[in-house]
Design a protein around this motif. Structure first.
Motif, PDB file in Angstrom:
ATOM      1  N   ARG A  94       1.975 -35.698  -1.770  1.00 12.50           N
ATOM      2  CA  ARG A  94       1.699 -35.121  -2.756  1.00 12.50           C
ATOM      3  C   ARG A  94       1.717 -33.700  -3.014  1.00 12.50           C
ATOM      4  O   ARG A  94       1.939 -32.838  -3.911  1.00 12.50           O
ATOM      5  N   VAL A  95       2.149 -33.040  -1.838  1.00 11.67           N
ATOM      6  CA  VAL A  95       2.240 -31.577  -1.538  1.00 11.67           C
ATOM      7  C   VAL A  95       3.378 -31.199  -2.547  1.00 11.67           C
ATOM      8  O   VAL A  95       3.291 -29.853  -2.986  1.00 11.67           O
ATOM      9  N   LYS A  96       4.529 -31.786  -2.527  1.00 16.05           N
ATOM     10  CA  LYS A  96       5.754 -31.267  -3.046  1.00 16.05           C
ATOM     11  C   LYS A  96       5.428 -30.895  -4.594  1.00 16.05           C
ATOM     12  O   LYS A  96       5.919 -29.857  -4.916  1.00 16.05           O
ATOM     13  N   GLU A  97       4.832 -31.774  -5.245  1.00 22.29           N
ATOM     14  CA  GLU A  97       4.507 -31.646  -6.834  1.00 22.29           C
ATOM     15  C   GLU A  97       3.647 -30.308  -6.660  1.00 22.29           C
ATOM     16  O   GLU A  97       3.858 -29.734  -7.709  1.00 22.29           O
ATOM     17  N   LEU A 102       3.512 -27.850  -5.055  1.00 20.05           N
ATOM     18  CA  LEU A 102       4.440 -26.666  -4.795  1.00 20.05           C
ATOM     19  C   LEU A 102       5.270 -26.260  -5.847  1.00 20.05           C
ATOM     20  O   LEU A 102       5.185 -24.986  -6.586  1.00 20.05           O
ATOM     21  N   ASP A 103       5.745 -27.452  -6.710  1.00 18.77           N
ATOM     22  CA  ASP A 103       6.242 -27.209  -8.013  1.00 18.77           C
ATOM     23  C   ASP A 103       5.346 -26.451  -9.151  1.00 18.77           C
ATOM     24  O   ASP A 103       5.948 -25.662  -9.892  1.00 18.77           O
ATOM     25  N   VAL A 140      -3.729  -8.601  -9.328  1.00 20.50           N
ATOM     26  CA  VAL A 140      -3.562  -9.847  -9.250  1.00 20.50           C
ATOM     27  C   VAL A 140      -2.130 -10.159  -9.720  1.00 20.50           C
ATOM     28  O   VAL A 140      -1.861 -10.114 -10.782  1.00 20.50           O
ATOM     29  N   LYS A 141      -1.260 -10.481  -8.495  1.00 19.14           N
ATOM     30  CA  LYS A 141       0.112 -10.588  -8.799  1.00 19.14           C
ATOM     31  C   LYS A 141       0.737 -11.934  -8.268  1.00 19.14           C
ATOM     32  O   LYS A 141       2.129 -11.723  -8.209  1.00 19.14           O
ATOM     33  N   SER A 142      -0.042 -12.605  -7.599  1.00 25.57           N
ATOM     34  CA  SER A 142       0.547 -13.764  -6.904  1.00 25.57           C
ATOM     35  C   SER A 142      -0.234 -14.937  -6.974  1.00 25.57           C
ATOM     36  O   SER A 142      -1.626 -14.675  -6.834  1.00 25.57           O
ATOM     37  N   LEU A 143       0.192 -16.159  -6.874  1.00 27.03           N
ATOM     38  CA  LEU A 143      -0.745 -17.234  -6.430  1.00 27.03           C
ATOM     39  C   LEU A 143      -0.331 -18.008  -5.172  1.00 27.03           C
ATOM     40  O   LEU A 143       0.656 -18.007  -4.792  1.00 27.03           O
ATOM     41  N   THR A 144      -1.304 -18.314  -4.487  1.00 26.25           N
ATOM     42  CA  THR A 144      -0.999 -19.128  -3.164  1.00 26.25           C
ATOM     43  C   THR A 144      -1.721 -20.482  -3.157  1.00 26.25           C
ATOM     44  O   THR A 144      -2.861 -20.807  -3.818  1.00 26.25           O
ATOM     45  N   LEU A 145      -0.826 -21.330  -2.609  1.00 25.42           N
ATOM     46  CA  LEU A 145      -1.379 -22.639  -2.123  1.00 25.42           C
ATOM     47  C   LEU A 145      -1.972 -22.527  -0.838  1.00 25.42           C
ATOM     48  O   LEU A 145      -1.020 -22.406   0.395  1.00 25.42           O
ATOM     49  N   THR A 187      -4.782 -21.397   5.903  1.00 29.47           N
ATOM     50  CA  THR A 187      -3.189 -21.092   6.043  1.00 29.47           C
ATOM     51  C   THR A 187      -2.435 -21.313   4.742  1.00 29.47           C
ATOM     52  O   THR A 187      -2.539 -22.381   4.025  1.00 29.47           O
ATOM     53  N   PRO A 188      -1.811 -20.013   4.462  1.00 29.33           N
ATOM     54  CA  PRO A 188      -0.823 -20.271   3.248  1.00 29.33           C
ATOM     55  C   PRO A 188      -0.068 -21.234   3.390  1.00 29.33           C
ATOM     56  O   PRO A 188       0.750 -20.907   4.315  1.00 29.33           O
ATOM     57  N   LEU A 189       0.327 -21.974   2.419  1.00 30.62           N
ATOM     58  CA  LEU A 189       1.624 -23.117   2.441  1.00 30.62           C
ATOM     59  C   LEU A 189       2.731 -22.487   1.738  1.00 30.62           C
ATOM     60  O   LEU A 189       3.642 -22.757   2.057  1.00 30.62           O
ATOM     61  N   ALA A 190       2.152 -21.582   0.535  1.00 31.69           N
ATOM     62  CA  ALA A 190       3.380 -21.085  -0.372  1.00 31.69           C
ATOM     63  C   ALA A 190       2.608 -19.855  -1.039  1.00 31.69           C
ATOM     64  O   ALA A 190       1.481 -20.056  -1.386  1.00 31.69           O
ATOM     65  N   ARG A 191       3.270 -19.084  -1.401  1.00 35.78           N
ATOM     66  CA  ARG A 191       3.036 -17.542  -2.139  1.00 35.78           C
ATOM     67  C   ARG A 191       3.927 -17.563  -3.260  1.00 35.78           C
ATOM     68  O   ARG A 191       5.078 -17.201  -3.020  1.00 35.78           O
TER      69      ARG A 191
END
Ligand code: 2AM
Length: 181
Positions: free
Chosen positions: A53-56, A58-59, A154-159, A172-176
């Motif tokens: 479900r991680v791909k969803e 990330l989208d 505040v200028k980015s979002l992180t998963l 651990t950041p997976l994506a930012r």
């Protein structure tokens, strides 16, 4: 894996928060003190998520960040959850509600619910957790302390992935994603 969406904080802000935490620690003593590199503002806690479900997510993160304009936040007051007189969590947050932060949480909430995640019951209150206590602490003498924390951009979002370990969580950041707006 255990995941949450968050806003990471600049070095300068984390350092100022670490100074605040140090002073509080002197007054409060033992507890589980968050290490400064882990300071963040949670936007949406997801809990255990199957890998497929991680791909969803990330989208959703990418889309939400694109629809959000950068904003700033002044972390100015100390607080205690569930209540200052018997707190299990010591946090720092803004003095007044942040419409921008609420908007970000609302957009992300709608998007994760559309994926079938159960609704978040807790109100979206921006806060940075400094410490957690097994035995509740009385924070009433601390909550009026004047804080001087530089304005957070505040200028980015992180998963973020969270691995719970006896010595504290490892993030651990997976994506930012940078905000678009
Ligand atoms: P907290 O700082 O108020 O404890 C990673 O655990 C992040 O997700 C933390 O910042 C934590 O908030 C937040 N979070 C929200 N709901 C949570 C829950 N049910 N369990 C653990 N963490 C949660």
């Amino acid at each position: 894996m255990r995941l949450f969406f968050c806003v990471e904080l600049e070095e300068e802000v984390r350092q100022a928060l670490a100074e605040v935490a140090k002073r509080c620690r002197g007054a409060l003593g033992n507890g589980s003190w968050v290490s400064p590199e882990n300071y963040h503002l949670t936007v949406r806690f997801l809990g255990e998520v199957p890998e497929e479900r991680v791909k969803e997510l990330l989208d959703v993160g990418e889309e939400t960040a694109r629809a959000t304009a950068p904003f700033s936040l002044v972390l100015a007051v100390l607080g205690g959850f569930p209540q200052p007189k018997a707190a299990r969590v010591l946090w720092v947050g803004p003095r007044k509600e942040s419409v921008e932060f609420q908007g970000l949480c609302r957009r992300l909430e709608m998007a994760v619910q559309a994926l079938g995640f159960p609704p978040e019951k807790k109100e979206a209150l921006p806060h940075v957790t400094l410490a957690r206590f097994k035995t509740p602490k009385d924070l009433r003498s601390l909550v009026h302390t004047e804080l001087a924390i530089p304005e957070a951009q505040v200028k980015s979002l992180t998963l973020m992935r969270s691995e719970l370990r006896p010595e504290g969580a490892k993030y651990t950041p997976l994506a930012r994603w940078e905000f678009g707006g």
